[in-house]
Write an enzyme that holds these catalytic residues in place. Structure first.
Site, PDB file in Angstrom:
ATOM      1  N   SER A  21       0.780  -1.325  -0.015  1.00  0.00           N
ATOM      2  CA  SER A  21      -0.264   0.024   0.017  1.00  0.00           C
ATOM      3  C   SER A  21       0.872   1.179   0.281  1.00  0.00           C
ATOM      4  O   SER A  21       1.941   1.290   0.453  1.00  0.00           O
ATOM      5  CB  SER A  21      -0.932  -0.017   1.245  1.00  0.00           C
ATOM      6  OG  SER A  21      -0.099  -0.222   2.502  1.00  0.00           O
TER       7      SER A  21
ATOM      8  N   CYS B 283      -3.515  -4.828  -8.020  1.00  0.00           N
ATOM      9  CA  CYS B 283      -3.223  -3.433  -8.182  1.00  0.00           C
ATOM     10  C   CYS B 283      -3.418  -2.972  -9.632  1.00  0.00           C
ATOM     11  O   CYS B 283      -3.339  -1.545  -9.610  1.00  0.00           O
ATOM     12  CB  CYS B 283      -1.711  -3.245  -7.970  1.00  0.00           C
ATOM     13  SG  CYS B 283      -0.665  -3.985  -9.138  1.00  0.00           S
TER      14      CYS B 283
HETATM   15  P1  NAD Z   1       0.603  -3.648   2.703  1.00  0.00           P
HETATM   16  O1  NAD Z   1       1.187  -2.251   2.542  1.00  0.00           O
HETATM   17  O2  NAD Z   1      -0.220  -3.897   3.997  1.00  0.00           O
HETATM   18  O3  NAD Z   1       1.894  -4.794   2.973  1.00  0.00           O
HETATM   19  C1  NAD Z   1       2.930  -4.881   2.354  1.00  0.00           C
HETATM   20  C2  NAD Z   1       4.214  -5.407   2.837  1.00  0.00           C
HETATM   21  O4  NAD Z   1       4.340  -4.145   3.835  1.00  0.00           O
HETATM   22  C3  NAD Z   1       3.923  -6.733   3.658  1.00  0.00           C
HETATM   23  O5  NAD Z   1       5.098  -7.363   3.658  1.00  0.00           O
HETATM   24  C4  NAD Z   1       3.700  -6.085   5.225  1.00  0.00           C
HETATM   25  O6  NAD Z   1       4.101  -7.224   5.992  1.00  0.00           O
HETATM   26  C5  NAD Z   1       4.520  -4.804   5.141  1.00  0.00           C
HETATM   27  N1  NAD Z   1       3.982  -4.071   6.265  1.00  0.00           N
HETATM   28  C6  NAD Z   1       2.592  -3.774   6.520  1.00  0.00           C
HETATM   29  N2  NAD Z   1       2.490  -2.758   7.388  1.00  0.00           N
HETATM   30  C7  NAD Z   1       3.713  -2.371   7.893  1.00  0.00           C
HETATM   31  C8  NAD Z   1       4.190  -1.544   8.529  1.00  0.00           C
HETATM   32  N3  NAD Z   1       3.465  -0.775   9.482  1.00  0.00           N
HETATM   33  N4  NAD Z   1       5.419  -1.257   8.823  1.00  0.00           N
HETATM   34  C9  NAD Z   1       6.327  -1.940   7.757  1.00  0.00           C
HETATM   35  N5  NAD Z   1       6.035  -2.944   7.042  1.00  0.00           N
HETATM   36  C10 NAD Z   1       4.676  -3.310   6.907  1.00  0.00           C
HETATM   37  O7  NAD Z   1      -0.070  -4.145   1.652  1.00  0.00           O
HETATM   38  P2  NAD Z   1      -0.902  -5.579   1.195  1.00  0.00           P
HETATM   39  O8  NAD Z   1      -2.484  -5.279   1.899  1.00  0.00           O
HETATM   40  O9  NAD Z   1      -0.193  -6.689   1.422  1.00  0.00           O
HETATM   41  O10 NAD Z   1      -1.094  -5.368  -0.371  1.00  0.00           O
HETATM   42  C11 NAD Z   1      -2.011  -4.789  -1.096  1.00  0.00           C
HETATM   43  C12 NAD Z   1      -1.541  -3.440  -1.438  1.00  0.00           C
HETATM   44  O11 NAD Z   1      -0.268  -3.545  -2.497  1.00  0.00           O
HETATM   45  C13 NAD Z   1      -2.641  -2.699  -2.333  1.00  0.00           C
HETATM   46  O12 NAD Z   1      -2.489  -1.204  -1.871  1.00  0.00           O
HETATM   47  C14 NAD Z   1      -2.126  -2.883  -3.844  1.00  0.00           C
HETATM   48  O13 NAD Z   1      -2.619  -2.003  -4.581  1.00  0.00           O
HETATM   49  C15 NAD Z   1      -0.620  -2.820  -3.664  1.00  0.00           C
HETATM   50  N6  NAD Z   1       0.046  -3.497  -4.705  1.00  0.00           N
HETATM   51  C16 NAD Z   1       0.706  -2.469  -5.458  1.00  0.00           C
HETATM   52  C17 NAD Z   1       1.353  -3.284  -6.518  1.00  0.00           C
HETATM   53  C18 NAD Z   1       2.289  -2.330  -7.601  1.00  0.00           C
HETATM   54  O14 NAD Z   1       2.992  -2.922  -8.309  1.00  0.00           O
HETATM   55  N7  NAD Z   1       1.847  -1.172  -7.658  1.00  0.00           N
HETATM   56  C19 NAD Z   1       1.185  -4.704  -6.993  1.00  0.00           C
HETATM   57  C20 NAD Z   1       0.625  -5.282  -5.986  1.00  0.00           C
HETATM   58  C21 NAD Z   1      -0.050  -4.753  -4.912  1.00  0.00           C
END
Ligand code: NAD
Length: 498
Positions: free
Chosen positions: A226, A281
């Protein structure tokens, strides 16, 4: 209860921090496993292992490194069915969609098999008198990938394959929501001949991420998730002197021009809006018909299709899509739909009440369709990441073009039209990183690069394709002279080739 640990130094190791997270079965809503959340010390041990293994791996010639990737491809293809089942059981996407997730990752491994060619540098013979100049690409050392839940095979492979092919050692911190496939990928790499320590998986949360962000031995970090976390990872990693690329959230629009083939457009919206329960995404979350007549024609065909969507178990071969990943995700998406209704959008198909008979605790949600959404509404501004499509009616082409161009996200966008001139103008002017022309989900193939603009991407190099080789290597440029002897004495003025 099954425990999921880490993969460090070539083997699965149990967690020792005492902290775990629940891994759900999204079909039943039950906890199916506990995944270990690594402590700082555990991540540091993985980094030490990777640092010890990296120099020997980098010293292998690139053809030998490519052969490991080739063998990995064979093993993963042979295991496609069980890998897809495992992926689907934790994520909730259907089995064919899980296979797509794995396949799109393997395609980047295929790309990385070209590493002997991809790593070639430049050479200029006779750049000056007796001087040759050349550049070479060298691995960075230990690099890391931090990946999201929604593509648990594809995105880890997008990071790992180029990183390893370039001669780095790699630490993967996958999503704690579906951690099993990444561990299996690590095992398959080992089976393919990858030396122990070159590919490590540490499961974890913020503590593991923060260790990766601050440890001086980590040279580069590729993140996907995200936007809020992407921005945090980018800022913190950069502040600690690392090379960082972060890909964030999205709000992908699809423009439907009055001359579009309406059946084709509706098919595209159904697949791109609701496939994988909208947890992509590159999902289309905003449809923009141009003109009231187009909008009415679109809605006339779209509404019955959304009503007929088949939500099913992730194992159901007839399901269009399965459950969401967690109850928290389900509640968040439902909350957005409530908010849309409160802010005055017309909810023409309401899937909030859907339950699956016999699986009442599963994280299922029916398709939702909003009409007459406006740019001020929360459901337009924010990423919902669920089976919810918003229709924003635009008066004309310019208004339609302005919507994705002004939106804070800029990942993907599509235009459906029969007019080549309109399509060309759109592709040129829209402020979004990946554009589809009569293609709803324009995910570039492995040998191009993938990346969004604005708040969808932080950093300057994209994922896979040639950018990934630049991201995971540093350039060294050598100026060499083999004179019969340096005859000119000391030179105090900067050398030029005048
Ligand atoms: P997320 O941001 O919750 O988690 C992503 C990663 O960050 C995970 O490994 C998680 O453990 C870690 N994380 C979560 N909270 C954290 C914190 N407070 N501090 C440090 N690390 C932390 O995302 P998600 O829910 O797993 O995935 C969905 C999101 O990813 C959506 O917003 C989607 O659009 C995005 N996404 C983007 C792409 C792209 O290429 N632009 C591709 C796939 C998904």
């Amino acid at each position: 209860m099954r425990s999921i640990g880490h993969f460090i130094g070539g083997r699965v190791v149990p967690g020792s921090s005492g902290r775990t997270a629940d891994v759900f079965d999204p079909n039943t809503g039950e906890v199916q496993a506990k995944v270990a959340l690594a402590s700082k010390g555990e991540v540091e041990a993985a980094i030490a292992n990777a640092a010890a293994a990296q120099p020997a791996w980098a010293a292998e010639n690139p053809q030998k490194r490519a052969r490991v990737l080739m063998k990995f491809l064979q093993l993963a293809q042979a295991e496609m069915d069980s890998l897809a089942k495992l992926l689907s059981s934790e994520h909730g996407k259907t089995i064919p969609d899980a296979k797509g997730d794995i396949q799109r990752g393997l395609e980047v491994v295929e790309f990385a098999c070209g590493i002997p060619h991809l790593l070639k540098g430049e050479f200029t013979e006779g750049a000056g008198p007796g001087i040759d100049m050349y550049s070479m690409r060298q691995p960075l050392g230990v690099v890391a990938g931090i990946t999201p839940f929604n593509f648990p095979a594809m995105i880890p492979l997008w990071k790992a394959a180029p990183a390893i092919a370039c001669g780095n050692a790699f630490i993967l911190k996958p999503s704690e929501r579906d951690p099993s496939v990444p561990i299996r990928i690590a095992e398959l790499f080992k089976q393919a001949g990858l030396p122990d320590g070159v590919f490590n998986v540490v499961n974890g949360d913020k503590e593991a991420v923060d260790t990766i962000l601050t440890d001086p031995r980590i040279m580069a970090i590729g993140f996907v998730g995200s936007s809020q976390i992407a921005e945090y990872v980018y800022a913190t990693g950069c502040a600690h002197g690392k090379r960082v690329q972060c890909f964030g959230g999205a709000k992908n629009h699809m423009i439907i021009m009055p001359d579009a083939d309406m059946d084709q457009a509706v098919d595209a919206l159904i697949g791109a809006g609701y496939g994988s329960a909208g947890e992509r995404c590159m999902a289309i979350s905003v449809a923009v018909p141009v003109g009231e007549k187009t909008a009415d024609a679109l809605m006339g065909k779209l509404i019955p299709r959304v009503e007929k969507l088949k939500v099913g178990l992730s194992t159901d071969p007839d399901a269009d899509y399965g459950p969401l990943v967690t109850r928290a995700a389900l509640e968040r998406v439902r909350g957005y739909v409530d908010q849309g209704v409160k802010e005055g959008a017309e909810l023409v198909v309401d899937g909030r009440g859907f339950t699956m008979q016999g699986y009442e605790n599963g994280f299922f949600m029916g398709g939702c369709l909003f009409d007459r959404v406006t740019p001020e509404m929360t459901i337009y501004k924010e990423e919902i990441f669920g089976p919810v499509l918003s229709v924003v009616r635009a008066r004309d082409y310019d208004e339609a073009l302005a919507l994705p161009t002004k939106h804070e996200y800029g990942n993907g966008v599509a235009i459906f039209t029969r007019d080549g001139d309109a399509a060309r103008d759109f592709a040129t002017r829209v402020q979004v990183g990946m554009v589809g022309i009569n293609v709803p989900i324009p995910v570039p193939l492995a040998y191009y690069t993938f990346g969004g603009w604005k708040r969808s991407g932080f950093g300057d190099l994209n994922q896979h394709g040639p950018d990934s080789i630049r991201f995971y290597t540093k350039t060294k440029t050598v100026t060499s002279r083999w004179p019969s002897g340096i005859k000119d004495g000391a030179e105090f003025v900067i050398p030029t080739m005048r």
